[in-house]
Design an enzyme around this catalytic site. Structure first.
Site, PDB file in Angstrom:
ATOM      1  N   GLN A  88       0.998  -1.243  -0.090  1.00 30.64           N
ATOM      2  CA  GLN A  88      -0.021  -0.201  -0.063  1.00 30.64           C
ATOM      3  C   GLN A  88       1.071   1.124  -0.066  1.00 30.64           C
ATOM      4  O   GLN A  88       0.365   2.412  -0.147  1.00 30.64           O
ATOM      5  CB  GLN A  88      -0.827   0.112   1.300  1.00 30.64           C
ATOM      6  N   ASN A  89       2.278   1.077   0.134  1.00 29.83           N
ATOM      7  CA  ASN A  89       3.247   2.269   0.357  1.00 29.83           C
ATOM      8  C   ASN A  89       3.538   2.928  -1.044  1.00 29.83           C
ATOM      9  O   ASN A  89       3.659   2.252  -2.199  1.00 29.83           O
ATOM     10  CB  ASN A  89       4.390   1.761   0.768  1.00 29.83           C
ATOM     11  N   HIS A 133      -1.458   1.237  -4.227  1.00 25.86           N
ATOM     12  CA  HIS A 133      -1.944   2.856  -4.064  1.00 25.86           C
ATOM     13  C   HIS A 133      -0.923   3.885  -4.988  1.00 25.86           C
ATOM     14  O   HIS A 133      -1.074   4.921  -4.668  1.00 25.86           O
ATOM     15  CB  HIS A 133      -1.760   3.096  -2.649  1.00 25.86           C
ATOM     16  N   GLY A 166       2.914  -4.463   8.891  1.00 25.48           N
ATOM     17  CA  GLY A 166       2.898  -3.012   9.185  1.00 25.48           C
ATOM     18  C   GLY A 166       1.663  -2.366   8.592  1.00 25.48           C
ATOM     19  O   GLY A 166       1.876  -1.232   7.987  1.00 25.48           O
ATOM     20  N   SER A 176      -2.626  -1.129   9.636  1.00 26.66           N
ATOM     21  CA  SER A 176      -3.682  -1.152  10.532  1.00 26.66           C
ATOM     22  C   SER A 176      -4.848  -1.680  10.154  1.00 26.66           C
ATOM     23  O   SER A 176      -5.706  -1.913  10.900  1.00 26.66           O
ATOM     24  CB  SER A 176      -4.011   0.419  10.700  1.00 26.66           C
TER      25      SER A 176
END
Ligand code: OAD
Length: 252
Positions: free
Chosen positions: A99-100, A119, A191, A193
């Site tokens: 997602q980074n 993303h 890492g 959420s």
């Protein structure tokens, strides 16, 4: 490290999902923790198509600052460990989706084509008129009041936008991700959420089809009960231990 953590089988595909926590030890802010990016920057203003339409300068100022900060940080042992896992087992068996928007997986040794940035990517910009995606380290808004960036093809001249998936837009690579989730024997989340969909749903999808699930996080995430195994702590310390054990075991 607990000795009971699972080891992937030879020639058995694994999906690894990473989130902001894996880059935290490199000095990149996470989003939702105290002092995180969303604390001082309203999501609607800097991470939605409407925000960009309303105030492109504010959005470019936000991403210009993040692009420049990215140049000052380095990958940490967690990025290196995943790269080593991919290099040893092969990218087909270690499908890495992040997602980074940083490039620390690549700089840590993962091949560019072996990292799916669902993303988007901070170092890329996209022309809103011709659609061309360009990777560039050029400062996008060196003067905060200067002209907004335009297409590198001067004949086009369209407005550029960050090559980032904003809220309300469809993430990249969803078909590939769904296919991998449907066949993986192990799913590992690091890492993240577990609150932003669709990525937050990958754990449940993998578990539902029978994959062994493993999580590494500083704190138990929202969906922690879906992990078969969970390791609490900084990924830069916990992940390399697991990868070392995996590589030693598979080498036997
Ligand atoms: P979050 O900021 O929501 O969560 C980061 C997670 O990393 C938290 O659960 C922390 O406990 C954990 N963490 C922090 N430091 C860590 C460390 N050293 N080792 C391991 N874990 C650590 O970030 P994401 O879940 O990645 O999307 O956020 C998902 C998406 O929300 C982002 O991609 C972004 C954001 O809005 C878009 O911008 C579209």
């Amino acid at each position: 490290m607990p000795p009971t953590l699972p080891i992937p089988l030879h020639n058995s595909p694994m999906v690894i999902l990473t989130g902001a926590g894996i880059s935290a030890e490199s000095g990149i802010k996470t989003f939702r923790e105290a002092g995180g990016l969303w604390e001082n920057h309203p999501i609607e203003a800097v991470a939605t198509p409407q925000g960009f339409a309303n105030n492109p300068r504010l959005v470019w100022q936000f991403y210009h600052a993040r692009r420049e900060q990215l140049k000052t940080v380095s990958p940490n042992p967690a990025h290196h460990a995943l790269a080593q896992l991919q290099q040893t087992l092969g990218p087909d068996d270690v499908f890495l989706v992040t997602q980074n928007v940083d490039d620390l997986h690549q700089r840590g040794g993962s091949a560019p084509q072996a990292v799916l940035h669902m993303h988007g990517e901070l170092r890329k910009v996209r022309c809103r008129r011709c659609g061309t995606v360009t990777e560039t380290d050029a400062p996008m808004l060196p003067d905060p009041e200067g002209p907004l960036p335009t297409c590198f093809d001067t004949a086009c001249g369209g407005a550029l936008r960050p090559h980032i998936v904003w809220f309300g837009e469809v993430p990249f690579g969803m078909d590939d991700i769904a296919a991998k989730l449907a066949t993986c024997s192990m799913f590992v989340a690091i890492g993240t959420s577990g609150v932003v969909y669709p990525a937050a749903g990958f754990l449940a999808a993998a578990k539902h089809q029978g994959a062994t699930t493993l999580g590494f996080n500083l704190e138990p995430p929202e969906n922690a009960e879906l992990f078969d195994y969970f390791v609490q702590g900084p990924a830069g310390q916990t992940l390399p231990d697991w990868v070392d054990t995996v590589l030693e075991t598979l080498a036997c």
